[in-house]
Design a protein around this motif. Structure first.
Motif, PDB file in Angstrom:
ATOM      1  N   ARG A   1     -10.582 -11.289   3.180  1.00 20.42           N
ATOM      2  CA  ARG A   1      -9.455 -11.303   4.113  1.00 20.42           C
ATOM      3  C   ARG A   1      -8.133 -11.138   3.365  1.00 20.42           C
ATOM      4  O   ARG A   1      -7.253 -10.427   3.833  1.00 20.42           O
ATOM      5  CB  ARG A   1      -9.450 -12.603   4.925  1.00 20.42           C
ATOM      6  CG  ARG A   1     -10.644 -12.740   5.871  1.00 20.42           C
ATOM      7  CD  ARG A   1     -10.668 -11.653   6.920  1.00 20.42           C
ATOM      8  NE  ARG A   1     -11.864 -11.717   7.757  1.00 20.42           N
ATOM      9  CZ  ARG A   1     -12.277 -10.720   8.524  1.00 20.42           C
ATOM     10  NH1 ARG A   1     -11.595  -9.575   8.534  1.00 20.42           N
ATOM     11  NH2 ARG A   1     -13.347 -10.849   9.261  1.00 20.42           N
ATOM     12  N   THR A   2      -7.981 -11.820   2.220  1.00 15.57           N
ATOM     13  CA  THR A   2      -6.847 -11.594   1.331  1.00 15.57           C
ATOM     14  C   THR A   2      -7.347 -11.760  -0.099  1.00 15.57           C
ATOM     15  O   THR A   2      -8.322 -12.487  -0.360  1.00 15.57           O
ATOM     16  CB  THR A   2      -5.674 -12.575   1.566  1.00 15.57           C
ATOM     17  OG1 THR A   2      -6.073 -13.898   1.221  1.00 15.57           O
ATOM     18  CG2 THR A   2      -5.189 -12.529   3.008  1.00 15.57           C
ATOM     19  N   TRP A   3      -6.654 -11.115  -1.026  1.00 14.23           N
ATOM     20  CA  TRP A   3      -7.022 -11.200  -2.438  1.00 14.23           C
ATOM     21  C   TRP A   3      -6.159 -12.203  -3.190  1.00 14.23           C
ATOM     22  O   TRP A   3      -6.606 -12.881  -4.096  1.00 14.23           O
ATOM     23  CB  TRP A   3      -6.919  -9.821  -3.084  1.00 14.23           C
ATOM     24  CG  TRP A   3      -6.899  -9.836  -4.586  1.00 14.23           C
ATOM     25  CD1 TRP A   3      -5.880  -9.479  -5.415  1.00 14.23           C
ATOM     26  CD2 TRP A   3      -7.963 -10.253  -5.455  1.00 14.23           C
ATOM     27  NE1 TRP A   3      -6.238  -9.651  -6.736  1.00 14.23           N
ATOM     28  CE2 TRP A   3      -7.515 -10.127  -6.786  1.00 14.23           C
ATOM     29  CE3 TRP A   3      -9.265 -10.737  -5.223  1.00 14.23           C
ATOM     30  CZ2 TRP A   3      -8.300 -10.457  -7.879  1.00 14.23           C
ATOM     31  CZ3 TRP A   3     -10.049 -11.068  -6.328  1.00 14.23           C
ATOM     32  CH2 TRP A   3      -9.569 -10.915  -7.634  1.00 14.23           C
TER      33      TRP A   3
ATOM     34  N   ILE B   1      -4.210 -16.035   8.321  1.00  9.86           N
ATOM     35  CA  ILE B   1      -5.432 -15.338   7.940  1.00  9.86           C
ATOM     36  C   ILE B   1      -6.246 -15.065   9.195  1.00  9.86           C
ATOM     37  O   ILE B   1      -6.539 -15.979   9.969  1.00  9.86           O
ATOM     38  CB  ILE B   1      -6.262 -16.180   6.948  1.00  9.86           C
ATOM     39  CG1 ILE B   1      -5.434 -16.549   5.721  1.00  9.86           C
ATOM     40  CG2 ILE B   1      -7.521 -15.418   6.538  1.00  9.86           C
ATOM     41  CD1 ILE B   1      -4.993 -15.391   4.893  1.00  9.86           C
TER      42      ILE B   1
END
Length: 403
Positions: A55-57, A146
């Motif tokens: 979803r995010t790094w 998120i």
């Protein structure tokens, strides 16, 4: 080209899971996610992990594909990853100490991991770890944050020492109001507030709250809090501090960004039993316990199913620790509900597996499940909207075609 790459990534992940790529859609995530979240999602691998849904790094936020929820306990290498801050050090166990003190403590003490394991009774508990924002991406209208689907959660066996034992070792003064917790992770920018959370003193002294060093029979993975983390069964994972370094007993409520304004829900909108009164105000309150919920884990929209043959609906159900009493399944859009068979009771803080078999006629079927806990609470048919997208326990509706 981007769509082709997304399809190839999904096909590779499906092959790794033993599925046919011809039956695997390139879409990653359930219906209802924002188009941007769908376009950005991909399977990616952190060190020590299987391919998860990124979803995010930075910071790393990775969702567990729902196929892994077929197991009673979520494998460590498939367990979801959730961080708010990007500086996540590899903890040197030789240097690590857990500090316990604060203004409401009798005296400060500290422990190595060896001392925690040697000097205190070890306790094991089965408990679901669930991100407060699980299913946020399914909010309608969409909200910031998120854009989680269904997979920001995992069920595990946690082993550690009771938090209560550590607090008693330091001495608890009569004026203790809350207990605050901090981990080794931090922000890249100096102005970023440290991720510090607190529990009301009564909850911190609950015998089920642990400082855990083991997960599913193995040391905690780095991405899930090595060498020790807080485990607060029944409450959402915002309190489950990873890489725990400091426990402070407070005489006054903790004031900080991650207590307010973050992680708040509208007051009186949810059937919450465990209230965090010292942090409440006139309009909102901290999120605490999980609401009753369920998830069908083995059916997917868009895949063909065989008519006139037995089809099993499988899934998991959970709540904040009161216990799942029953799960009902509908295969006709909610007109008729039938009781599902429950799997073994693994403890009141664990999820409960369920199964329901039926023989579908040719055509479309809308399959749903709804859970009931021992307090009589159940899931909602419409979203209880809140600006942070918390507590989404709307009954699923999965459309399947049978031929």
């Amino acid at each position: 080209m981007a769509d082709r790459r997304a399809f190839l990534r999904a096909a590779a992940a499906a092959l790794a899971a033993g599925a046919s790529p011809l039956l695997s859609a390139p879409r990653i995530g359930p219906e209802g996610l924002p188009e941007g979240a769908i376009a950005a999602a991909e399977y990616d691998t952190l060190p020590g992990k299987l391919p998860l849904i990124k979803r995010t790094w930075r910071p790393p936020n990775y969702e567990t594909p729902t196929r892994y929820f077929a197991e009673a306990f979520t494998p460590n290498d498939a367990f979801f990853v959730r961080y708010h801050l990007s500086n996540i050090p590899r903890v040197d166990l030789a240097q690590w100490r857990l500090q316990v003190g604060g203004e409401a403590a009798g005296r400060p003490v500290s422990f190595t991991l060896e001392e925690l394991q040697r000097d205190f009774e070890a306790v094991e508990i089965n408990a679901l770890c669930l991100c407060s924002g699980n299913r946020r991406g399914l909010s309608d209208p969409h909200v910031p944050g998120i854009q989680w689907g269904h997979g920001a959660m995992g069920n595990a066996r946690w082993k550690g020492v009771r938090l209560k034992a550590l607090l008693e070792k330091a001495g608890i003064k009569a004026g203790a109001t809350e207990v605050a917790f901090e981990g080794a992770d931090g922000g890249v920018a100096e102005a970023t507030p440290d991720f510090v959370k607190s529990l009301p003193a009564w909850k911190a002294l609950d015998e089920n709250v642990l400082v855990a060093w083991e997960m599913n029979g193995e040391p905690l993975p780095h991405w899930n809090g090595f060498p020790a983390r807080l485990v607060v069964p029944g409450w959402t994972a915002t309190y489950w501090i990873k890489h725990l370094t400091s426990i402070q007993m407070l005489a006054q409520p903790l004031r900080g960004f991650w207590m307010a304004p973050a992680y708040r829900i509208p007051k009186g909108r949810f059937p919450v039993v465990d209230r965090f009164v010292s942090q409440e105000n006139e309009t909102n309150t901290p999120i605490t316990e999980m609401v009753v919920n369920s998830l069908i884990t083995n059916l997917r929209e868009g895949l063909p199913y065989r008519a006139n043959s037995p089809l099993f609906v499988r899934g998991v159900a959970w709540d904040g620790g009161y216990g799942i009493e029953r799960v009902e399944v509908s295969t006709d859009g909610g007109a008729i509900w039938r009781q599902a068979e429950l799997g073994p009771d693994l403890g009141r803080f664990s999820w409960r597996q369920f199964t329901h078999g039926f023989v579908p006629a040719p055509g479309e079927h809308v399959v749903s499940a709804r859970a009931f806990n021992r307090l009589g609470a159940t899931q909602t048919t419409t979203l209880v909207f809140n600006p942070a997208g918390y507590h989404n326990n709307v009954i699923q509706r999965i459309r399947i075609a049978c031929a």
